[in-house]
Design an enzyme around this catalytic site. Structure first.
Site, short mmCIF file in Angstrom:
data_model
loop_
_atom_site.label_atom_id
_atom_site.label_comp_id
_atom_site.label_asym_id
_atom_site.label_seq_id
_atom_site.Cartn_x
_atom_site.Cartn_y
_atom_site.Cartn_z
CG ASP A 73 -1.86 0.42 1.24
OD1 ASP A 73 -2.29 1.60 -0.16
OD2 ASP A 73 -2.64 0.43 2.44
CD GLU A 80 -0.67 5.71 -3.64
OE1 GLU A 80 0.14 5.37 -2.77
OE2 GLU A 80 -1.19 4.79 -3.40
CG ASP A 121 -7.86 4.09 0.92
OD1 ASP A 121 -8.10 3.00 1.17
OD2 ASP A 121 -7.20 4.93 1.65
#
Lengths: 567, 948
Positions: free
Chosen positions: B525, B528, B602
């Site tokens: 996770d 980015e 999310d």
């Protein structure tokens, strides 16, 4: 499964009682339990148990293909395991479009004989899936096909032995638990008796107190009567009132000034609080909860708790108006100090003053007469009682004090009586047993928290990382709930059936959630112990608790004790 | 609500603003000549590659900047165009602020994204019909493709069969911002008017060339302006798709304002966008710069291989192809404008002609979806967080107790000891082994999260090693970059560095990360990367990566490199125990499909988020990364029971099927909501498990051809122009299963669109729908609108098991759905679901054909044998077909009670065995059907069932 297991066990017991009969039975098809044997006796055909219109050749029995809509042709395979309301629906197969076959599984599952242990049913979906389900099928017969090379040896001897050992321990523990419970019941009864005794004692005590109060009241009346006629003299000219007025004026001036100042400070403080609240509200609103900074989160949580607490009205406008009134100048309030500072003598006092001009003996005589007259006048309501700033005389005060004290004692005794009487009406569970445990507390460490509950008191949580106790609820009532849980081998679990439950509500308010609440569910155990704590949903907790308090009651209600029969 | 102020608009990104303004200026001019000219004398053609130099005229005096051009023609029929800048290439520039950054334009994106398909065309050749001012190259299959390269101004038209499909620089918006030194202007003295600007100074707006600030962060931009932009037109194409990831419709919208259109370009700049906005061109967590244009009879695509921040404007113009030909239908042209902040220009041109060709050829370049383990496509149960190992085991037991299948339980960040990855919280997870063992009993798995930020703390060997080995991302000064994430102060592992990958691999070994086992898998996770205190919640662009590339140059690839390192690590956890890795990623780039699955980040527990998940997943599918799904239930907030139920019914059609929830939400595992919801959710989950053979086959197709796993209408019916914009229903692989999940509250029915005249049958009761157009299908809460298109054979396994691993030895059911000619066919792919043995032939790959003419169903091998074929076949010898259901069975079977079955390798005498057939006549709008009772044929063998 629970019920079926119990049935199976009941059946097994009856089988064991008549071994000869069991031995003479023809072998049943694989997976069929003894109670269903009668459906599998026909030598040439099989009739679906719940759909008797459907008859199959015997070759279709246990051939790993599901023919009966109720699954009864496959007692020994997983072929009919899809028959379930949990499965995706399939089209009807009844040739009559208006009717539907009975599509409920006719059998409870695959019957594991478990020789050397207790026979049990394992769900059809666990048959021949490559996993030995020893928990239910200790003989390994659920994997008879050996798919993927799986071999499930018969472990019933060992498992049965271990189970029997554990069962013996459980029974022993159960014995101890029952003993402990009897002690508790006795203790509870003792405590109740104590309360009853106390009620009796209080009854007698109160009667005595009532008599005492009555006599003290009479006494006070007498003293008052004799004191009432006494004239009180002021210490000098101008009178006490003027002095008092001037003192009061000064004092009120000070008070008004201080009140004004304090009020200003309050306004500034209120402004600061408002500003801080605004900052925190914005902070909460604009932070990114996904970032989950622990510090930030704690701060927001504390703010939420703070914001959720009953703050009371921000400012009561009526009270503020009162303050405004108070702060006005005295004149505006219609208070003219001058009137009081230059006191005019009252009519009654003038009456007394005339005495001063008489000779001493006459004066005494007149005094006596006047006093009697005055008392008569006052008693007949003709004359108002004199205004006296020194209050009652010592004698009256003493009498009154005695009376008050007696009344207070009486009041206290009555209160105590009521509370004990109410207590006797309260629910203390079976045999009043929780009376014996009341306010005792039990702790348990679970992860980062220490949890605790107090019998009929409070439940709390305390983080090991610091911080205070969080109230998770206050006891409100006793209930009964039905549970259906697997029981671990050590017996420390709820099992299946009806259980006592203690409900704790209205704990500390939860961030983004309700007030915390806890439900205790009780099952029989040797000692008081929290087995498990789960937060079922946000700030709604459930504690599984073992206690001897609920042991015999389970037996009494016709259910086997939880720990006894289920593996 | 999304915090718009945290993310840039085009106007706030200097290079986007400059190029958009440039486009606006050009549009206002009556005549505009692009200042880019290909120097004819520089053009050469050799070995399938054309080279030359584009000269960009700068300034009034006519100075030029040299931009080397290559056009490479690939064997696949794809052309690749690159343009670089000579001065930067040669390092002949000076960087400001004494920057240590590389001087070249970034040219290594292909190193990460491209894995094949680069064979040079041997047939490509300069065209014989030459024309002054242009160069023509014929290439592609049978030389049907042609590139017409115009010299002045520079531009390329790509043609197929003589027709132009793609045009470069048609509008003259090509723009390579060449390097220039900053000319420091004297600051105007106090009280004095600034001197009037000269005409030349006035010609360009320098305000965004140098330092740029946003949200309190200043980007030092040591290389000055260096954008690369190009307009790409698709004449005659009304629909363009692709360029994920956006919470938007499948068919891309126009972006220059107007009713129902966006006013911002589609943005690709991977970012942790909190509570993202729907129907928006805003950037999200991943980027795939592949766009395809589609019209009846043709699909073409462009793949813009650039890793820097990229914005894409889309414009559509209606006009007649030939204004003189009255009466012909007007056509729409789509014009796009691609703007990247830095890097070289590198574009692949794919000329189709079908959607399948695009996904296949794009897949050849960037790789196909990795063949996942079986469990990975079953149901995943996740929550932030299962808080203790006991909690995990309790949830595990509850699934069994409620007879709900699941394969994987997940742990979010709270399992760690103080957010230190590769550790377990000693208080809450004291016994990971016991937990893993319990899961393994039912062949279940555990996925644990590992993020790229490494906690900056004492007594943590991971951070010590990373720092001492110099494997962290650096700041602009070249020191380790420190930022803020879950653990607080953190450093980021730089997976561009081969040494970092090597080191990362060591951390995953079972004896290094104690408490992990063969059934532990990984979730990546925040890659980015998400940096809480960084600009736009990510890293400063002037940070430096391995090789001194600026973060600006590589940003969109960052997530892929981290995902890649974890993938590599999973291959090497234990010698001799190689299993297919499973790594979920949030951030991705072209090529990430080779490494695992992605999810849409999310989302919120709202009906609108349920609805948008379908176009988002479809878009992933056609853009080469089909192993995708949205969080079932919605991450933030508490879904109503109805929404939760509908989400499971939708999620059963996500290739990646995971329930997930935020830490502040109530528990919502399938057994929580109670009757009737739990039962309905269980049905949806069991439907997924029942159809796992079909899903696995679809994954295999994706892994070998690049085809999407769930497919939009246009992909399946490329000539049905009425269905090109449909993005709320989907097909599962090549199975003909057509689902239209309910995504609105209180719905009792849905209108499902049928593109063709085939019969479509309700999956559950065989209600028949025929005729192109919309049909109303009843959809009360307990009903999933799911149809089967006539003409397919759908493989299933009907026995409900506790996990997919326990279905391994179960028999198959085949559902033969006849088309309007009475034929059907379908495929089935099976392997061991975990190892790489399938690469050596350890698999079963069959084609099932129902032939009307001979009234027979046959199973045909379509797999090429390998070294391990026979051994695998042996393990599967007993796995049979237990049931064949024929939907739409002919009425003539009314009296047929036996069918003949023959099987390969079975003695002739036994070959003619007869098995029972049951026929159920049509009634009340429901089709007739028939069941073959237990043909007992092996799934891995050839066989034939004869119905006459």
């Amino acid at each position: 499964m629970g019920k079926h297991q119990l049935e199976a066990i009941a059946l097994l017991c009856s089988l064991l009682a008549v071994p000869a009969l069991a031995a003479s039975e023809a072998p049943r098809p694989r997976g069929v339990g003894p109670e269903f044997a009668k459906f599998y006796k026909s030598p040439d055909t099989f009739t679906c148990i719940s759909n008797p219109s459907l008859t199959l050749p015997l070759a279709a029995l246990n051939d790993d293909y599901c023919d009966c809509p109720d699954g009864s042709d496959e007692p020994g395979t997983a072929a009919c395991s899809h028959i379930s309301p949990l499965s995706p629906p399939s089209p009807p197969t009844n040739p009559n479009p208006a009717a539907r076959f009975n599509e409920t599984l006719a059998l409870p599952g695959f019957y594991c004989k478990n020789k050397g242990h207790l026979p049990l049913y394992v769900p059809f979906s666990s048959v021949n899936d490559g996993v030995c389900d020893y928990e239910l099928c200790c003989d390994g017969s659920d994997e008879w096909a050996g798919v993927g090379g799986v071999k499930c040896e018969d472990r019933c001897a060992a498992i049965g032995k271990a189970w029997r050992k554990q069962d013996a321990e459980r029974q022993k523990s159960l014995g101890a638990a029952n003993k402990r419970r009897r002690e508790l019941v006795e203790a509870a009864a003792r405590l109740r008796r104590e309360v009853e005794d106390r009620i009796a004692t209080l009854g007698a005590q109160i009667q005595g107190q009532e008599v005492k109060v009555a006599s003290l009241e009479a006494e006070l009346a007498g003293v008052e009567r004799s004191e009432r006629g006494r004239v009180v003299k002021g210490p000098g000219k101008g009178g006490k009132v003027a002095v008092l007025a001037s003192l009061a004026k000064g004092r009120i001036g000070e008070l008004v000034e201080s009140l004004g100042r304090v009020r200003g400070e309050r306004e500034r403080a209120r402004e600061r609080v408002r500003e801080l609240e605004q900052i925190l509200a914005t902070f909460k609103e604009e932070r990114n909860p996904n970032f989950n900074d622990e510090g930030v989160k704690r701060a927001v949580k504390a703010w939420e708790d703070y914001a959720a607490r009953d703050k009371g009205p921000d400012s009561d406008p009526a009270l503020d108006r009162d303050l405004d009134e108070i702060l006005k100048s005295d004149a505006e309030n219609g208070l003219n100090w001058e009137e009081f500072e230059s006191t005019e003598e009252s009519d009654v006092e003038v009456l007394y003053k005339f005495e001063e001009y008489l000779p001493k003996p006459l004066r005494d005589w007149v005094d006596q007469k006047l006093r009697d007259l005055r008392v008569t006048l006052i008693e007949n309501g003709v004359l108002a009682a004199p205004h006296s700033d020194s209050g009652d005389s010592k004698a009256v005060q003493d009498a009154r004090q005695q009376l008050e004290s007696a009344k207070k004692d009486l009041e206290n005794d009555r209160k105590e009586l009521t509370s004990h009487q109410e207590d006797l009406q309260k629910e203390y569970g079976p045999d009043n047993i929780f009376r014996a445990l009341k306010d005792q507390c039990i702790d348990k460490d679970s992860g980062e928290y220490t949890y605790s509950f107090c019998w009929l008191g409070q439940t709390t949580q305390k983080s090991k990382k610091g911080g205070g106790h969080t109230n998770m609820g206050n006891f409100v009532r006793i209930e009964k709930v039905t549970v259906d849980e697997d029981l671990p081998p050590d017996g420390k679990g709820l099992g299946s059936g009806e259980r006592y439950s203690l409900v704790y509500e209205n704990g500390q308010h939860c961030w983004n959630g309700p007030n915390r609440s806890t439900r205790l569910i009780l099952a029989c155990a040797e000692k008081d112990e929290i087995w498990k704590i789960v937060e079922q949903e946000k700030c709604v907790y459930r504690m599984e608790v073992g206690t001897p308090a609920v042991c015999e009651s389970a037996a009494a209600s016709g259910k086997a004790p939880a720990a006894k029969d289920e593996l | 609500m999304v915090k718009h102020e945290n993310f840039k608009t085009c106007t706030q990104a200097g290079f986007c603003k400059r190029n958009r303004a440039f486009a606006d200026d050009v549009a206002q001019l009556s005549s505009w000549a692009s200042p880019y000219n290909l120097d004819p004398s520089s053009v050469s053609f050799k070995d399938g590659q054309l080279s030359g130099t584009i000269l960009k005229t700068v300034g009034k005096a006519g100075e030029t900047v040299r931009l080397p051009l290559t056009v490479t023609f690939l064997e696949s029929g794809t052309a690749r165009v690159t343009v670089d800048e000579e001065k930067r290439q040669k390092g002949d520039i000076t960087l400001r602020h004494d920057s240590k950054a590389r001087k070249e334009r970034y040219n290594e994106a292909s190193k990460w994204a491209i894995v094949g398909g680069l064979e040079i065309s041997t047939g490509a050749a300069l065209s014989r019909d030459t024309e002054a001012g242009s160069t023509r190259v014929n290439y592609g299959p049978a030389g049907q493709h042609e590139a017409v390269i115009t010299h002045s101004p520079f531009g390329i038209d790509f043609k197929r069969d003589g027709e132009t499909h793609i045009k470069f620089n048609e509008r003259g918006l090509l723009n390579m911002e060449h390097w220039r030194a900053k000319i420091e202007k004297p600051a105007p003295k106090e009280g004095e008017e600034p001197p009037p600007e000269t005409a030349e100074e006035n010609s360009e707006d320098e305000s965004t060339w140098w330092e740029e600030s946003f949200g309190g962060n200043t980007d030092s931009k040591p290389k000055g302006p260096e954008a690369v932009a190009l307009d790409i037109s698709f004449p005659g194409y009304e629909h363009v798709y692709g360029i994920p990831e956006h919470a938007s419709s499948l068919s891309l919208k126009e972006t220059r304002g107007g009713d129902g259109k966006y006013s911002e370009p589609y943005r690709l700049y991977n970012a942790d966008v909190f509570e993202y906005e729907l129907d928006s061109p805003m950037t999200l967590y991943g980027a795939i710069p592949l766009m395809q244009a589609h019209r009846k009879g043709s699909t073409v695509g462009v793949f813009w291989l650039n890793a820097a921040e990229t914005w894409i404007d889309v414009l559509k113009s209606k006009g007649s192809k030939n204004p003189l030909s009255l009466g012909t239908k007007s056509v729409t042209d789509t014009q796009t404008h691609w703007i990247s902040e830095s890097g070289i220009l590198d574009v692949f041109v794919l000329l189709g002609p079908t959607p399948k060709d695009i996904t296949h050829k794009y897949g050849e370049l960037t790789g196909f979806t990795a063949m996942p383990q079986q469990f990975a496509i079953a149901y995943h149960q996740c929550r932030w967080n299962y808080v203790t190992d006991e909690d995990v085991m309790d949830v595990d037991r509850k699934f069994d107790k409620f007879k709900i299948p699941y394969d994987v339980i997940w742990l979010d960040i709270e399992y760690t000891d103080g957010k230190k990855y590769f550790t377990w919280d000693p208080l809450t997870f004291p016994n990971p082994k016991k937990m893993h063992n319990q899961l393994d009993k039912r062949d279940r798995k555990l996925v644990a999260i590992i993020d790229p930020h490494i906690k900056n703390t004492d007594k943590y060997p991971v951070i010590d090693e990373m720092k001492s080995k110099g494997l962290a991302v650096k700041n602009k000064e070249g020191n380790d970059y420190e930022g803020w994430c879950w653990p607080g102060s953190s450093y980021w592992v730089d997976c561009f560095n081969p040494a970092a990958i090597k080191w990362w691999t060591t951390l995953f070994k079972y004896d290094s990360w104690k408490g992990t086992f063969a059934n532990t898998f990984i979730w990546n996770d925040m890659n980015e990367p998400s940096v809480f205190n960084g600009p736009e919640t990510t890293m400063p662009k002037d940070n430096l990566h391995y090789g001194n590339w600026e973060h600006r140059d590589v940003h969109n690839i960052n997530g892929l490199t981290f995902h890649n390192a974890t993938f590599e690590a999973m291959l090497e956890r234990k010698k001799g125990e190689v299993r297919r890795p499973f790594v979920l990623t949030r951030s991705f780039y072209a090529g990430s499909q080779r490494l695992g699955a992605m999810w849409t980040g999310d989302n919120l527990a709202e009906w609108s988020h349920l609805a948008i998940s379908i176009p988002m997943v479809l878009n992933q599918g056609i853009s080469g990364f089909p192993f995708s799904g949205a969080d079932v239930g919605g991450f933030f907030g508490n879904p109503s029971k109805e929404l939760l139920t509908r989400w499971y019914q939708t999620g059963t059609f996500y290739p990646f099927f995971r329930g997930h929830a935020h830490i502040d939400t109530r528990r919502r595992e399938p057994y929580v909501p109670g009757a009737p919801y739990t039962e309905i959710i269980s049905q949806a989950l069991r439907l997924r498990y029942q159809l796992l053979p079909a899903w696995y086959t679809a994954f295999h197709e994706a892994a070998t051809t690049g085809a999407p796993i769930v497919r939009p209408n246009f992909y399946v019916h490329p000539d049905d122009d009425k269905g090109f914009a449909i993005d709320d229903q989907l097909y599962v692989g090549s199975t003909g299963l057509l689902a239209k999940p309910v995504v609105t509250e209180g719905a009792e029915s849905v209108d499902i669109y049928l593109a063709d005249a085939q019969p479509y049958y309700d999956y559950f009761d065989y209600t028949t729908y025929v005729g192109a157009g919309y049909h109303t299908v009843k959809a009360p809460l307990d009903k999933i609108p799911l149809l089967m298109q006539g003409g397919h054979v759908i493989p299933r396994r009907d026995r409900p098991r506790r996990s997919s691993g326990l279905m391994k030895w179960d028999p198959f059911t085949l559902v033969v759905v006849l088309d309007n000619t009475g034929n059907a066919e379908g495929t089935l792919y099976v392997d061991d679901g975990e190892t790489f043995d399938h690469e050596q032939g350890a698999f079963i790959h069959r084609k099932f054909v129902f032939d009307w003419a001979t009234s027979s169903l046959s199973s045909i091998n379509i797999g090429a044998p390998g070294a391990k074929t026979a051994a695998y076949a042996k393990t599967m010898a007993k796995v049979r077909i237990e049931k064949v259901i024929i939907v739409g069975a002919p009425a003539s079977w009314k009296d047929l009670s036996k069918v003949g079955v023959s099987e390969e390798g079975v003695k002739e005498s036994k070959a003619g065995k007869k098995v029972e057939l049951k026929y159920y006549p049509a009634q009340g709008g429901k089709a007739s059907w028939a069941v073959v009772r237990d043909p007992k044929v092996a799934v891995g063998k050839g066989w034939k069932i004869e119905f006459a």
